[in-house]
Design a protein around this motif. Structure first.
Motif, PDB file in Angstrom:
ATOM      1  N   GLY A  47      27.231  37.465  42.988  1.00 58.61           N
ATOM      2  CA  GLY A  47      26.893  37.666  41.896  1.00 58.61           C
ATOM      3  C   GLY A  47      26.782  38.894  40.996  1.00 58.61           C
ATOM      4  O   GLY A  47      26.583  39.383  40.160  1.00 58.61           O
ATOM      5  N   LYS A  48      26.116  39.023  42.313  1.00 54.44           N
ATOM      6  CA  LYS A  48      25.428  40.369  42.330  1.00 54.44           C
ATOM      7  C   LYS A  48      26.319  42.105  41.813  1.00 54.44           C
ATOM      8  O   LYS A  48      26.152  43.459  41.254  1.00 54.44           O
ATOM      9  N   THR A  49      27.659  41.189  42.809  1.00 53.74           N
ATOM     10  CA  THR A  49      28.336  42.030  42.418  1.00 53.74           C
ATOM     11  C   THR A  49      28.897  42.573  40.728  1.00 53.74           C
ATOM     12  O   THR A  49      29.827  43.388  40.284  1.00 53.74           O
ATOM     13  N   LYS A  50      28.674  41.341  40.458  1.00 52.95           N
ATOM     14  CA  LYS A  50      28.344  41.893  38.789  1.00 52.95           C
ATOM     15  C   LYS A  50      27.244  42.073  37.781  1.00 52.95           C
ATOM     16  O   LYS A  50      26.909  42.037  36.686  1.00 52.95           O
ATOM     17  N   ILE A  51      26.466  42.960  38.457  1.00 51.74           N
ATOM     18  CA  ILE A  51      24.408  43.610  38.306  1.00 51.74           C
ATOM     19  C   ILE A  51      25.397  44.885  38.232  1.00 51.74           C
ATOM     20  O   ILE A  51      26.242  45.374  39.065  1.00 51.74           O
ATOM     21  N   PRO A  52      25.102  45.890  37.112  1.00 55.57           N
ATOM     22  CA  PRO A  52      24.811  46.902  37.157  1.00 55.57           C
ATOM     23  C   PRO A  52      24.378  47.654  38.520  1.00 55.57           C
ATOM     24  O   PRO A  52      23.469  47.142  38.864  1.00 55.57           O
ATOM     25  N   ILE A  53      25.103  48.562  38.958  1.00 54.81           N
ATOM     26  CA  ILE A  53      24.685  48.767  40.380  1.00 54.81           C
ATOM     27  C   ILE A  53      23.520  50.386  40.776  1.00 54.81           C
ATOM     28  O   ILE A  53      22.384  49.864  41.265  1.00 54.81           O
ATOM     29  N   GLU A  74      34.605  44.525  47.001  1.00 55.69           N
ATOM     30  CA  GLU A  74      35.146  45.351  45.816  1.00 55.69           C
ATOM     31  C   GLU A  74      36.224  44.961  44.474  1.00 55.69           C
ATOM     32  O   GLU A  74      36.108  45.151  43.843  1.00 55.69           O
ATOM     33  N   HIS A  75      37.303  44.156  45.493  1.00 59.41           N
ATOM     34  CA  HIS A  75      37.514  42.815  44.023  1.00 59.41           C
ATOM     35  C   HIS A  75      37.699  42.574  42.942  1.00 59.41           C
ATOM     36  O   HIS A  75      37.536  42.437  42.072  1.00 59.41           O
ATOM     37  N   ILE A  76      36.135  41.087  43.536  1.00 60.93           N
ATOM     38  CA  ILE A  76      35.721  40.909  42.795  1.00 60.93           C
ATOM     39  C   ILE A  76      34.877  41.766  41.580  1.00 60.93           C
ATOM     40  O   ILE A  76      34.783  41.221  40.608  1.00 60.93           O
ATOM     41  N   ILE A 105      31.947  32.296  39.488  1.00 60.02           N
ATOM     42  CA  ILE A 105      32.650  32.851  40.000  1.00 60.02           C
ATOM     43  C   ILE A 105      33.740  31.915  41.273  1.00 60.02           C
ATOM     44  O   ILE A 105      34.632  31.940  41.063  1.00 60.02           O
ATOM     45  N   LEU A 106      31.944  31.176  41.203  1.00 60.32           N
ATOM     46  CA  LEU A 106      32.837  29.975  42.439  1.00 60.32           C
ATOM     47  C   LEU A 106      33.542  28.889  42.300  1.00 60.32           C
ATOM     48  O   LEU A 106      34.339  28.832  42.311  1.00 60.32           O
ATOM     49  N   ARG A 107      32.863  28.241  40.593  1.00 57.95           N
ATOM     50  CA  ARG A 107      33.474  27.484  39.991  1.00 57.95           C
ATOM     51  C   ARG A 107      34.701  27.931  39.375  1.00 57.95           C
ATOM     52  O   ARG A 107      35.820  26.738  39.931  1.00 57.95           O
ATOM     53  N   VAL A 121      22.534  34.612  40.046  1.00 53.18           N
ATOM     54  CA  VAL A 121      22.665  32.884  40.930  1.00 53.18           C
ATOM     55  C   VAL A 121      23.883  32.542  40.133  1.00 53.18           C
ATOM     56  O   VAL A 121      24.990  31.765  40.319  1.00 53.18           O
ATOM     57  N   ASP A 122      23.600  32.287  38.544  1.00 47.94           N
ATOM     58  CA  ASP A 122      24.499  31.364  37.448  1.00 47.94           C
ATOM     59  C   ASP A 122      25.674  32.267  38.256  1.00 47.94           C
ATOM     60  O   ASP A 122      26.599  31.384  37.471  1.00 47.94           O
TER      61      ASP A 122
END
Length: 433
Positions: free
Chosen positions: A228-234, A146-148, A261-263, A255-256
């Motif tokens: 990465g799905k934390t940035k995809i519209p729910i 949720e923080h991400i 996010i990890l970089r 995936v990208d």
């Protein structure tokens, strides 16, 4: 002492026979393990598609069926099919030896897959500890994701603590945490899926003999596959109908997004990055984002692909109901050397099992049971508790039976099918927790 095997033409097969050997390698067929009861006519039809003859184990078959057919003596107690499958464990050890230095020493020195670790505590004892670890992990993971989602960064130290606790639990006993995964409440799909994928990756990695450092990496990677799905519209993630081409392409960008996010987080193990980057690549080149195939996909990516798919199949999704573990394994088996490397699928099935503890099953008698214990030597005939009668009504006193025992009424009882989680409103937690 050799088993009493008899060769039979596939046209002579009957429900209730125990198939011991095929006339071809088992890996070339949809059947999960060497040795199984024929439970329905559909399985006979599948055998006819792949085989001309099979070998039947007389002692394991329903004697009422065997008495009605004529069987000829098999020409050999060991067929070419058996010889072929006996080579498979060596293939996976050689694979790990080449691609994971330190995880495998030499093929000669190393034990077979599944024999690298031994449980140090009982399932019952570890279940008490695992429940506490699981509850804390799911709460912390929900908070982190949720923080991400709200624009924050990844708390890598906190994720590493969660992963370390999971690794220790799985190393003490691999069944307890896996059992909890089958009984967990799915209040938040993303966090529950992330934790579940991490646990399946750890159970799989333990079976393959990864050392503790590699297990931490594979567990962390499994936990981050969906970040990465934390940035995809729910709304897109929860869409029940078919996706448009545009929506599907956008969803694949997770995936990208995850890699970015990890970089930005920095200091992430390269194996974790590989696992996140390639868990949607497929062995035949049909995956994304790069269309890599075969050995282009790193081992951690192959582990991630299988465990992510299994976790998705066995849980309700917006567009599909959960499959039973048995049906999910059959689907993975059908995708061998298509989406997933055949040797990896075979070892994953060995690691997770067909009817693991907590699985709901229906017997040929119509009764319904919950699996209490799976036998390593005979995964299709576990110990289980009968909780519903043939009329599907709850029993006042459930009966515990072991399908592996050759004596008594269990000789003619077998599992007809695996049931989806929650079938007949049964909650396995009532029998374990």
């Amino acid at each position: 002492m050799s088993r009493p095997l008899r060769k039979i033409d596939v046209d002579g097969l009957r429900v209730g026979m125990y198939v011991s050997q095929l006339d071809r390698p088992w890996i070339e067929t949809p059947f999960l393990f060497q040795g199984f009861f024929i439970r329905n006519d559909h399985e006979i039809e599948e055998l006819r598609r792949y085989c001309d003859f099979v070998e039947i184990d007389i002692e394991e078959s329903d004697p009422r069926i065997i008495d009605t057919v004529t069987l000829s003596r098999a020409p050999s107690a060991r067929s070419g099919a058996e010889k072929s499958t006996r080579k498979r464990p060596g293939l996976i050890r050689a694979l790990l030896g080449r691609l994971l230095p330190g995880a495998a020493r030499s093929v000669v020195e190393q034990p077979r897959a599944g024999e690298y670790y031994q449980d140090s505590v009982s399932t019952a004892d570890e279940l008490v500890v695992a429940r506490s670890i699981h509850t804390g992990a799911i709460d912390r993971l929900m908070h982190i994701l949720e923080h991400i989602r709200n624009g924050g960064s990844v708390s890598m130290p906190e994720l590493q603590v969660i992963t370390g606790e999971l690794v220790d639990s799985v190393l003490r006993n691999s069944t307890a945490m896996a059992l909890l995964m089958r009984m967990q409440q799915k209040d938040d799909y993303t966090s529950a899926h992330s934790l579940e994928t991490s646990v399946w990756a750890l159970v799989f990695g333990r079976h393959l003999g990864l050392d503790k450092e590699a297990l931490r990496a594979v567990g962390l990677g499994g936990m981050l596959l969906e970040v990465g799905k934390t940035k995809i519209p729910i709304q897109l993630l929860n869409k029940k109908g078919a996706l448009t081409d545009v929506e599907r392409a956008y969803l694949k960008t997770h995936v990208d997004i995850a890699l970015e996010i990890l970089r930005e987080t920095g200091g992430v193990d390269s194996r974790v990055m590989d696992m996140v980057a390639t868990h949607h690549e497929r062995f035949d080149g049909s995956g994304y984002p790069k269309g890599w195939k075969g050995n282009q996909i790193p081992v951690f990516g192959r582990i991630g692909g299988i465990t992510d798919s299994y976790a998705a199949m066995t849980n309700d999704r917006p567009y599909a109901r959960a499959k039973s573990s048995y049906d999910a394994m059959r689907e993975l088996k059908s995708l061998s050397d298509k989406h997933f490397q055949a040797e990896m699928v075979e070892q994953f099935i060995q690691a997770i099992g067909i009817f693991p503890a907590g699985t709901l099953v229906e017997l040929n008698t119509g009764e319904v049971g919950v699996v209490l214990k799976e036998h390593q030597s005979d995964r299709l005939r576990p110990e289980l508790a009968i909780i519903l009668g043939p009329d599907k009504q709850p029993l006042q006193d459930f009966e515990v039976i072991d399908l592996q025992k050759p004596e008594g009424p269990t000789r003619t009882v077998w599992i007809e099918r695996g049931l989806e989680p929650g079938a007949y409103d049964i909650d396995p937690r009532d029998y374990f927790l």
